[in-house]
Every structure is written in C-alpha cells, then in structure tokens.
Design a protein around this motif. Structure first.
Motif, short mmCIF file in Angstrom:
data_model
loop_
_atom_site.label_atom_id
_atom_site.label_comp_id
_atom_site.label_asym_id
_atom_site.label_seq_id
_atom_site.Cartn_x
_atom_site.Cartn_y
_atom_site.Cartn_z
N LYS A 150 0.83 -1.21 0.00
CA LYS A 150 0.00 0.00 0.00
C LYS A 150 0.86 1.26 0.00
O LYS A 150 0.52 2.26 -0.64
N ASN A 151 1.97 1.22 0.72
CA ASN A 151 2.87 2.37 0.72
C ASN A 151 3.51 2.57 -0.65
O ASN A 151 3.68 3.71 -1.10
N ALA A 152 3.88 1.49 -1.29
CA ALA A 152 4.48 1.59 -2.62
C ALA A 152 3.50 2.20 -3.61
O ALA A 152 3.87 3.04 -4.44
N ARG A 157 5.71 4.24 -6.33
CA ARG A 157 6.99 3.56 -6.52
C ARG A 157 6.88 2.58 -7.69
O ARG A 157 5.87 1.91 -7.87
N ARG A 158 7.95 2.49 -8.45
CA ARG A 158 7.99 1.55 -9.56
C ARG A 158 8.54 0.22 -9.06
O ARG A 158 9.69 -0.15 -9.33
N ALA A 163 2.48 -2.81 -8.51
CA ALA A 163 1.72 -3.23 -9.69
C ALA A 163 0.83 -4.43 -9.42
O ALA A 163 -0.29 -4.53 -9.92
N THR A 164 1.35 -5.37 -8.59
CA THR A 164 0.64 -6.64 -8.38
C THR A 164 -0.07 -6.74 -7.03
O THR A 164 -0.94 -7.58 -6.85
N SER A 172 14.36 -3.76 -7.08
CA SER A 172 14.04 -2.58 -7.85
C SER A 172 14.76 -1.36 -7.29
O SER A 172 14.96 -1.25 -6.08
N PRO A 173 15.15 -0.40 -8.13
CA PRO A 173 15.74 0.85 -7.65
C PRO A 173 14.81 1.60 -6.71
O PRO A 173 15.26 2.38 -5.86
#
Length: 203
Positions: A150-152, A157-158, A163-164, A172-173
């Motif tokens: 949820k924070n991402a 954030r990428r 996404a999922t 991931s960076p």
C-alpha cells in the motif's frame, strides 16, 4: 478489552515498554495532546496512523515545533528527518505488533525505525488493533502483504508490489524494504510508549 489485547499489554510491560489501551483514536489523541506540552519539539515518522488522527494539525495549533518530512519540499526532507530524530517527542506507528510484545518495522530510508529506539527523549507509538499479529513470522508477512504494497502504491513507486499487490522480494531501484527492525525490549536511552487503539488505523 479482549484477551489478546490484555496479553499484548502485559507482554509489553514485561519488556519494560510502557503500554496503554484506548477504545477510540479520539481518546488516544486527547491523552497525547495532554502529554505533549506546547514548548516541546515533536518529530513524526512516516505514519498514516498519525495522519489519520490529525495529530500534527492539533500540535501545530498548540504551538509545537513539528519536524515531519511529509510537510516539506523534497529538498528539505533530509534535514527535517535529522531534526525529528532528536526531538523531545517522536510520534509514529508500527507496522506490526506481536502478541508477545515485539514491534516489527520495515523502512526504506531508516529514519523512522532508528528514531523509535535512539535519539528522541520520548517515543509514542500509536497502533491500531489491525496491526496485532500472533508472532514474528505473521508480523513480517502482514507488513509485506499490506503495509509495503500500500505504501508503494501511495508513493507511486515503480516496484512489482505496487503493480501486483504482492511482495516479490524485488531488487528494484525504488525498493522500500531496506531496513527491518524488531524491538524486543525498552531501548536503554528512550522512554518508549505503545498506545494501542481499539480501531483499525493505518496500514
């Protein structure tokens, strides 16, 4: 108060961590506003719980100096995080709280988790009942399945989890799961307080 909450409170006390229970977030907010005097500086760690309770708004009205990186421009965030880490009082939440009284957190920068056990004179951790977990494993599972994803998404954030909706233990960076801490007892130089609220707060 149910048996699980009573167990958590007793186990926090066994670990020399001060603990209180409040039926509502309003009850908790009122006590916090009584405890934080207007001449105290207040640091705030990234916390949806604190935001939902609007504690920062009340404290600003009371005349407190607030250090919260969510309230400043990106260029000022690093400096504000440092000032928050040595404030008189530090307000935040925890990602998970076990029935045995252990606080589990996963952070990206690390300022929030570090300030929970070193730096501020007093730390108040506000925790909704939705964050209580049976043990360390279920606590970490909860964080990765709910808080991190949820924070991402909230921070755009990428990351695969944004996404999922599922943790992929990515490299991931934009990865935010960089620092994991478990507080198993009262930090020697910090007055650590955990305030459990009988409502769902944050994630």
């Amino acid at each position: 108060m149910d048996q699980v909450i009573e167990k958590v409170l007793k186990n926090l006390e066994k670990r020399k961590i001060k603990a209180k229970y409040f039926e509502t977030k309003e009850d908790a907010r009122n006590i916090i506003l009584e405890e934080v005097k207007s001449n105290m500086t207040v640091g705030i760690g990234g916390s949806m719980t604190v935001k939902e309770m609007k504690l920062h708004e009340d404290l600003i009205k009371s005349g407190n100096t607030i250090y919260w990186h969510w309230l400043v421009e990106p260029a000022q965030m690093s400096d504000v995080r440092k000032k928050a880490s040595i404030a008189d009082v530090y307000l935040t939440s925890t990602n998970a709280l076990t029935e045995d009284g252990e606080l589990i957190n996963i952070d990206g920068v690390g300022n929030r988790v570090a300030s929970m056990f070193y730096g501020p004179k007093k730390v108040i951790v506000v925790c909704g009942v939705n964050k209580i977990c049976s043990d360390l494993i279920s606590g970490i599972d909860r964080i990765k399945a709910q808080a991190c994803t949820k924070n991402a998404t909230r921070l755009n954030r990428r990351t695969p989890c944004a996404a999922t909706g599922q943790c992929n233990d990515c490299q991931s960076p934009d990865r935010m799961c960089n620092v994991t801490t478990i507080i198993s007892g009262k930090p020697e130089e910090v007055d650590l307080n955990v305030y459990i609220v009988g409502e769902e707060l944050g994630f």
